[in-house]
Design an enzyme around this catalytic site. Structure first.
Site, PDB file in Angstrom:
ATOM      1  N   GLY A   1      31.027  38.286  40.520  1.00  0.00           N
ATOM      2  CA  GLY A   1      31.016  37.701  41.863  1.00  0.00           C
ATOM      3  C   GLY A   1      29.640  37.857  42.478  1.00  0.00           C
ATOM      4  O   GLY A   1      29.502  38.102  43.681  1.00  0.00           O
TER       5      GLY A   1
ATOM      6  N   ASP B   1      36.134  33.930  35.023  1.00  0.00           N
ATOM      7  CA  ASP B   1      37.162  34.473  35.923  1.00  0.00           C
ATOM      8  C   ASP B   1      37.497  35.866  35.400  1.00  0.00           C
ATOM      9  O   ASP B   1      38.117  36.005  34.348  1.00  0.00           O
ATOM     10  CB  ASP B   1      38.393  33.546  35.871  1.00  0.00           C
TER      11      ASP B   1
ATOM     12  N   SER C   1      36.929  49.753  48.502  1.00  0.00           N
ATOM     13  CA  SER C   1      36.972  49.418  49.941  1.00  0.00           C
ATOM     14  C   SER C   1      37.577  50.591  50.697  1.00  0.00           C
ATOM     15  O   SER C   1      38.418  51.322  50.152  1.00  0.00           O
ATOM     16  CB  SER C   1      37.848  48.184  50.160  1.00  0.00           C
TER      17      SER C   1
ATOM     18  N   TYR D   1      45.902  44.503  48.368  1.00  0.00           N
ATOM     19  CA  TYR D   1      44.466  44.824  48.337  1.00  0.00           C
ATOM     20  C   TYR D   1      44.232  46.340  48.371  1.00  0.00           C
ATOM     21  O   TYR D   1      43.424  46.871  47.610  1.00  0.00           O
ATOM     22  CB  TYR D   1      43.807  44.137  49.537  1.00  0.00           C
TER      23      TYR D   1
ATOM     24  N   ALA E   1      46.271  48.656  47.369  1.00  0.00           N
ATOM     25  CA  ALA E   1      46.706  49.209  46.078  1.00  0.00           C
ATOM     26  C   ALA E   1      45.634  48.968  45.019  1.00  0.00           C
ATOM     27  O   ALA E   1      45.291  49.877  44.242  1.00  0.00           O
ATOM     28  CB  ALA E   1      48.018  48.572  45.650  1.00  0.00           C
ATOM     29  N   ALA E   2      45.086  47.763  44.994  1.00  0.00           N
ATOM     30  CA  ALA E   2      44.054  47.444  43.997  1.00  0.00           C
ATOM     31  C   ALA E   2      42.814  48.314  44.205  1.00  0.00           C
ATOM     32  O   ALA E   2      42.265  48.877  43.257  1.00  0.00           O
ATOM     33  CB  ALA E   2      43.671  45.963  44.082  1.00  0.00           C
ATOM     34  N   LYS E   3      42.387  48.456  45.465  1.00  0.00           N
ATOM     35  CA  LYS E   3      41.145  49.186  45.740  1.00  0.00           C
ATOM     36  C   LYS E   3      41.323  50.695  45.539  1.00  0.00           C
ATOM     37  O   LYS E   3      40.381  51.384  45.131  1.00  0.00           O
ATOM     38  CB  LYS E   3      40.649  48.865  47.146  1.00  0.00           C
TER      39      LYS E   3
ATOM     40  N   ILE F   1      31.884  44.855  56.616  1.00  0.00           N
ATOM     41  CA  ILE F   1      30.550  44.320  56.374  1.00  0.00           C
ATOM     42  C   ILE F   1      30.510  42.885  56.892  1.00  0.00           C
ATOM     43  O   ILE F   1      31.478  42.134  56.689  1.00  0.00           O
ATOM     44  CB  ILE F   1      30.240  44.344  54.851  1.00  0.00           C
TER      45      ILE F   1
HETATM   46  P1  NAP Z   1      33.222  37.180  49.257  1.00  0.00           P
HETATM   47  O1  NAP Z   1      32.066  36.736  50.080  1.00  0.00           O
HETATM   48  O2  NAP Z   1      34.557  36.528  49.466  1.00  0.00           O
HETATM   49  O3  NAP Z   1      32.805  37.075  47.731  1.00  0.00           O
HETATM   50  C1  NAP Z   1      33.717  37.359  46.723  1.00  0.00           C
HETATM   51  C2  NAP Z   1      33.024  37.138  45.413  1.00  0.00           C
HETATM   52  O4  NAP Z   1      33.952  37.438  44.363  1.00  0.00           O
HETATM   53  C3  NAP Z   1      32.562  35.709  45.234  1.00  0.00           C
HETATM   54  O5  NAP Z   1      31.269  35.719  44.681  1.00  0.00           O
HETATM   55  C4  NAP Z   1      33.559  35.145  44.218  1.00  0.00           C
HETATM   56  O6  NAP Z   1      32.995  34.217  43.330  1.00  0.00           O
HETATM   57  C5  NAP Z   1      33.924  36.384  43.451  1.00  0.00           C
HETATM   58  N1  NAP Z   1      35.215  36.237  42.790  1.00  0.00           N
HETATM   59  C6  NAP Z   1      36.445  36.136  43.366  1.00  0.00           C
HETATM   60  N2  NAP Z   1      37.393  36.023  42.415  1.00  0.00           N
HETATM   61  C7  NAP Z   1      36.737  36.057  41.232  1.00  0.00           C
HETATM   62  C8  NAP Z   1      37.158  36.003  39.879  1.00  0.00           C
HETATM   63  N3  NAP Z   1      38.452  35.885  39.552  1.00  0.00           N
HETATM   64  N4  NAP Z   1      36.226  36.077  38.899  1.00  0.00           N
HETATM   65  C9  NAP Z   1      34.918  36.186  39.209  1.00  0.00           C
HETATM   66  N5  NAP Z   1      34.457  36.261  40.469  1.00  0.00           N
HETATM   67  C10 NAP Z   1      35.360  36.194  41.462  1.00  0.00           C
HETATM   68  O7  NAP Z   1      33.488  38.726  49.420  1.00  0.00           O
HETATM   69  P2  NAP Z   1      32.510  39.918  49.825  1.00  0.00           P
HETATM   70  O8  NAP Z   1      32.762  40.249  51.241  1.00  0.00           O
HETATM   71  O9  NAP Z   1      31.134  39.644  49.382  1.00  0.00           O
HETATM   72  O10 NAP Z   1      33.167  41.088  48.942  1.00  0.00           O
HETATM   73  C11 NAP Z   1      32.578  41.564  47.742  1.00  0.00           C
HETATM   74  C12 NAP Z   1      33.337  42.822  47.316  1.00  0.00           C
HETATM   75  O11 NAP Z   1      33.256  43.800  48.356  1.00  0.00           O
HETATM   76  C13 NAP Z   1      34.817  42.577  47.062  1.00  0.00           C
HETATM   77  O12 NAP Z   1      35.263  43.365  45.981  1.00  0.00           O
HETATM   78  C14 NAP Z   1      35.465  43.071  48.352  1.00  0.00           C
HETATM   79  O13 NAP Z   1      36.792  43.449  48.155  1.00  0.00           O
HETATM   80  C15 NAP Z   1      34.565  44.232  48.696  1.00  0.00           C
HETATM   81  N6  NAP Z   1      34.590  44.619  50.105  1.00  0.00           N
HETATM   82  C16 NAP Z   1      34.142  43.770  51.087  1.00  0.00           C
HETATM   83  C17 NAP Z   1      34.169  44.174  52.415  1.00  0.00           C
HETATM   84  C18 NAP Z   1      33.678  43.314  53.524  1.00  0.00           C
HETATM   85  O14 NAP Z   1      33.700  43.734  54.682  1.00  0.00           O
HETATM   86  N7  NAP Z   1      33.182  42.112  53.261  1.00  0.00           N
HETATM   87  C19 NAP Z   1      34.666  45.439  52.722  1.00  0.00           C
HETATM   88  C20 NAP Z   1      35.112  46.265  51.727  1.00  0.00           C
HETATM   89  C21 NAP Z   1      35.056  45.853  50.403  1.00  0.00           C
HETATM   90  P3  NAP Z   1      33.134  32.605  43.527  1.00  0.00           P
HETATM   91  O15 NAP Z   1      32.643  32.309  44.929  1.00  0.00           O
HETATM   92  O16 NAP Z   1      32.262  32.065  42.460  1.00  0.00           O
HETATM   93  O17 NAP Z   1      34.584  32.267  43.326  1.00  0.00           O
END
Ligand code: NAP
Length: 247
Positions: free
Chosen positions: A12, A63, A142, A155, A157-159, A188
């Site tokens: 991702g 994926d 997370s 979510y 549970a996964a994290k 974030i």
């Molecule tokens: P985001 O902007 O929604 O980006 C998610 C990324 O994951 C995208 O690049 C997407 O790729 C990729 N993705 C989703 N399903 C996928 C799959 N099956 N295979 C490969 N790639 C996949 O989310 P984000 O906020 O940057 O979050 C990034 C990580 O940080 C995640 O694990 C999230 O749970 C964690 N997190 C985020 C926050 C927050 O506040 N944002 C807080 C805690 C934890 P495509 O666009 O190419 O589909």
């Protein structure tokens, strides 16, 4: 923090926090395999950006919830850059609902991407990481996996599972000097938190001791630190980067 000649996969890695991580690793000299699932244009644009400052990167569709895709991603890293040193399991999705309303499909989708995806990638990368002489795994968990969050039984549970897996694999890989850590971001500024309405944003900010959401770069820099030599004596750890929310 010099990552010259190191090879990294960022799942991702084309958008959001993953994009900031890919950029940071590349700016510190790593060759980066930018994985995407749907965002081909963003991934290709990021590769061009990395190349514009002299870095090396390749965009690979996969994926991560599909084991065969994980194998393909790993093989492309090997074919392109010859080894793997740093695996950042960042790909993640949300599909929130109170458990009374959550479907089995919603549960399975989030577990398959956010938990099984981490296992798939760690499994296919293990042999190379253990042999490469320099190995780092950084899993993006997370605070939701630490605190639990209403509406996120899938979510959370996964994290939380990612934190347990991080510790198990850290013990398995330690003998070869390969470290395995988790980073647990709080709130974030991102597409994920843009889904919150203003009332929800204000309520959460009031609960964060530093009174603001974090920036993607503030996660990316911590990941880069853990990926570098400076993080060599840290393993099995979950580092909360959350403005003090979990305290
Ligand atoms: P985001 O902007 O929604 O980006 C998610 C990324 O994951 C995208 O690049 C997407 O790729 C990729 N993705 C989703 N399903 C996928 C799959 N099956 N295979 C490969 N790639 C996949 O989310 P984000 O906020 O940057 O979050 C990034 C990580 O940080 C995640 O694990 C999230 O749970 C964690 N997190 C985020 C926050 C927050 O506040 N944002 C807080 C805690 C934890 P495509 O666009 O190419 O589909």
């Amino acid at each position: 923090m010099d990552l010259s000649n190191k090879v990294a996969i960022v799942t991702g890695g084309a958008s959001g926090i993953g994009r900031a991580i890919s950029l940071s690793l590349a700016k510190h000299g790593a060759n980066v395999v930018v994985n995407y699932n749907r965002s081909a244009d963003k991934a290709n644009a990021l590769v061009t950006e990395i190349e514009s400052f002299g870095g090396k990167a390749v965009a690979v569709q996969a994926d991560v919830s599909q084991y065969q895709d994980a194998e393909k991603l790993m093989q492309t890293a090997l074919d392109t850059f010859g080894t793997l040193n740093i695996l950042v399991n960042n790909a993640g999705i949300t599909d929130d609902a109170l458990i009374l309303r959550m479907s089995e499909q919603q549960f399975d989708n989030v577990i398959n991407t956010n938990l099984k995806g981490v296992w798939n990638m760690t499994k296919v990368a293990a042999k190379t990481l253990l042999k490469s002489g320099y190995g780092r795994v950084i899993n993006i968990s997370s605070v939701s996996g630490v605190l639990g969050n209403a509406g996120q039984s899938n979510y959370s549970a996964a994290k939380a599972g990612v934190i347990g897996m991080t510790k198990a694999v850290a013990k398995e890989f330690a003998a070869r000097g390969v470290t395995v850590n988790a980073v647990a971001p709080g709130f974030i500024e991102s597409d994920m938190t843009d889904k919150l309405n203003d009332e929800q944003k204000q309520a959460w900010q009031a609960m964060i001791p530093l009174k603001r959401f974090g920036k993607k770069e503030e996660i990316a820099e911590v990941v880069t630190f853990l990926a570098s030599e400076l993080g060599a004596y840290i393993t099995g750890h979950t580092l909360e980067v959350d403005g003090g929310l979990v305290m």
